[in-house]
Design a protein around this motif. Structure first.
Motif, PDB file in Angstrom:
ATOM      1  N   VAL A 109     -57.021  17.573 -24.521  1.00 47.70           N
ATOM      2  CA  VAL A 109     -56.949  17.667 -23.065  1.00 47.70           C
ATOM      3  C   VAL A 109     -55.482  17.715 -22.675  1.00 47.70           C
ATOM      4  CG1 VAL A 109     -57.472  16.545 -20.868  1.00 47.70           C
ATOM      5  CG2 VAL A 109     -59.100  16.386 -22.759  1.00 47.70           C
ATOM      6  N   THR A 110     -55.114  18.702 -21.826  1.00 51.24           N
ATOM      7  CA  THR A 110     -53.706  18.920 -21.501  1.00 51.24           C
ATOM      8  C   THR A 110     -53.523  19.242 -20.026  1.00 51.24           C
ATOM      9  OG1 THR A 110     -53.368  19.851 -23.716  1.00 51.24           O
ATOM     10  CG2 THR A 110     -51.646  20.256 -22.098  1.00 51.24           C
ATOM     11  N   PRO A 111     -52.614  18.536 -19.340  1.00 48.29           N
ATOM     12  CA  PRO A 111     -52.175  18.983 -18.017  1.00 48.29           C
ATOM     13  C   PRO A 111     -51.053  20.001 -18.180  1.00 48.29           C
ATOM     14  CG  PRO A 111     -51.207  16.853 -18.506  1.00 48.29           C
ATOM     15  CD  PRO A 111     -52.052  17.230 -19.701  1.00 48.29           C
ATOM     16  N   VAL A 112     -51.115  21.093 -17.424  1.00 48.79           N
ATOM     17  CA  VAL A 112     -50.170  22.201 -17.594  1.00 48.79           C
ATOM     18  C   VAL A 112     -49.561  22.578 -16.247  1.00 48.79           C
ATOM     19  CG1 VAL A 112     -49.881  24.584 -18.386  1.00 48.79           C
ATOM     20  CG2 VAL A 112     -51.532  23.076 -19.531  1.00 48.79           C
ATOM     21  N   PHE A 113     -48.247  22.779 -16.228  1.00 46.13           N
ATOM     22  CA  PHE A 113     -47.560  23.314 -15.054  1.00 46.13           C
ATOM     23  C   PHE A 113     -47.316  24.804 -15.271  1.00 46.13           C
ATOM     24  CE2 PHE A 113     -46.488  18.862 -14.414  1.00 46.13           C
ATOM     25  CZ  PHE A 113     -46.619  18.740 -13.032  1.00 46.13           C
ATOM     26  N   ARG A 114     -47.568  25.596 -14.221  1.00 52.21           N
ATOM     27  CA  ARG A 114     -47.366  27.055 -14.294  1.00 52.21           C
ATOM     28  C   ARG A 114     -46.491  27.505 -13.124  1.00 52.21           C
ATOM     29  NH1 ARG A 114     -52.287  31.236 -15.177  1.00 52.21           N
ATOM     30  NH2 ARG A 114     -52.015  30.368 -17.291  1.00 52.21           N
ATOM     31  N   TRP A 115     -45.509  28.343 -13.437  1.00 51.49           N
ATOM     32  CA  TRP A 115     -44.588  28.851 -12.419  1.00 51.49           C
ATOM     33  C   TRP A 115     -44.611  30.366 -12.413  1.00 51.49           C
ATOM     34  CZ3 TRP A 115     -39.589  31.339 -12.794  1.00 51.49           C
ATOM     35  CH2 TRP A 115     -38.914  31.415 -11.559  1.00 51.49           C
ATOM     36  N   GLY A 128     -45.816  25.346 -19.174  1.00 50.24           N
ATOM     37  CA  GLY A 128     -45.594  24.356 -20.212  1.00 50.24           C
ATOM     38  C   GLY A 128     -46.462  23.142 -19.964  1.00 50.24           C
ATOM     39  N   GLY A 129     -46.834  22.462 -21.042  1.00 54.25           N
ATOM     40  CA  GLY A 129     -47.665  21.277 -20.901  1.00 54.25           C
ATOM     41  C   GLY A 129     -47.583  20.387 -22.123  1.00 54.25           C
ATOM     42  N   ILE A 130     -47.957  19.128 -21.949  1.00 56.03           N
ATOM     43  CA  ILE A 130     -48.047  18.154 -23.042  1.00 56.03           C
ATOM     44  C   ILE A 130     -49.364  17.418 -22.888  1.00 56.03           C
ATOM     45  CG2 ILE A 130     -47.038  16.139 -24.163  1.00 56.03           C
ATOM     46  CD1 ILE A 130     -44.349  16.953 -23.027  1.00 56.03           C
ATOM     47  N   GLY A 131     -50.167  17.396 -23.963  1.00 55.52           N
ATOM     48  CA  GLY A 131     -51.464  16.745 -23.892  1.00 55.52           C
ATOM     49  C   GLY A 131     -51.766  15.927 -25.120  1.00 55.52           C
ATOM     50  N   LEU A 132     -52.971  15.355 -25.143  1.00 54.77           N
ATOM     51  CA  LEU A 132     -53.452  14.529 -26.236  1.00 54.77           C
ATOM     52  C   LEU A 132     -54.509  15.280 -27.033  1.00 54.77           C
ATOM     53  CD1 LEU A 132     -53.912  11.137 -24.350  1.00 54.77           C
ATOM     54  CD2 LEU A 132     -52.025  11.768 -25.868  1.00 54.77           C
ATOM     55  N   THR A 133     -54.478  15.119 -28.353  1.00 57.21           N
ATOM     56  CA  THR A 133     -55.465  15.763 -29.217  1.00 57.21           C
ATOM     57  C   THR A 133     -56.018  14.754 -30.221  1.00 57.21           C
ATOM     58  OG1 THR A 133     -53.968  16.481 -30.993  1.00 57.21           O
ATOM     59  CG2 THR A 133     -54.140  17.908 -29.056  1.00 57.21           C
TER      60      THR A 133
END
Length: 201
Positions: A109-115, A128-133
């Motif tokens: 599950v990952t939260p992602v920012f998009r520009w 870009g995003g950083i999540g847990l696996t």
């Protein structure tokens, strides 16, 4: 020599046929799952398929996306984001018990920012995003050994929306998985990934 060339081509086709067939099946399944979830009031808006390559490893991933309702004007463009849930299947060289290949299942599950530099309606984007696996079994191949089932996955990507109302999307991603030094060994794994996404709306 010709026979050897023909045999090589057949092997390449055989290796590609299985992942492509699995990917097509997953995309159809995602479409049905999305329709069911909409009927239940739980509505992922986008489904995706992704193929990734690393040193001695390949990964096939399917997932769904929930765009955030909030967005911002930022840096001369449009900043938004989404939640992503993904299921991956890794195929690695070597592994335990002397096998030729080892198979790893990963969920994340990952939260992602998009520009979007062109504003909200721009076709191009970076994200870009950083999540847990979580993976099972713990990842091992001929060269590397992870020490934890829980890991972090961070990525950077560039992509573009295509087609009517931008419903289709292609992106090229670089993604890293490791446990951030929580336990050692922690060699990490770096993938180059190609993603196709489709809006269900």
């Amino acid at each position: 020599m010709y026979a050897s060339f023909t045999t090589g081509r057949r092997r390449i086709r055989a290796r590609l046929a299985r992942p492509l067939a699995a990917s097509a099946l997953m995309l159809v399944s995602l479409g049905f799952a999305s329709a069911e979830s909409r009927a239940a009031g739980w509505e992922p808006e986008i489904g995706f398929l992704q193929q990734g390559w690393a040193d001695g490893v390949r990964a096939t991933t399917a997932g769904v996306i929930w765009p955030w309702s909030r967005h911002w004007a930022w840096g001369g463009g449009h900043l938004s984001g989404y939640w992503e849930a993904a299921l991956s299947r890794w195929s690695a060289d070597g592994g335990d018990q002397g096998r030729d290949r080892s198979w790893i299942t990963q969920v994340g599950v990952t939260p992602v920012f998009r520009w979007r530099p062109g504003g909200q309606d721009g076709a191009w984007f970076v994200e870009g995003g950083i999540g847990l696996t979580l993976m099972t079994p713990i990842y091992r191949n001929g060269n590397k050994r992870f020490s934890t089932a829980f890991n972090f996955g961070d990525h950077l990507a560039i992509g573009r929306n295509l087609g009517q109302q931008g419903r289709h999307e292609l992106s090229l991603r670089v993604q890293h998985f490791s446990n951030a030094g929580i336990r050692h060994p922690n060699p990490g794994e770096d993938f180059v990934q190609l993603r196709y996404a489709l809006s269900f709306r």
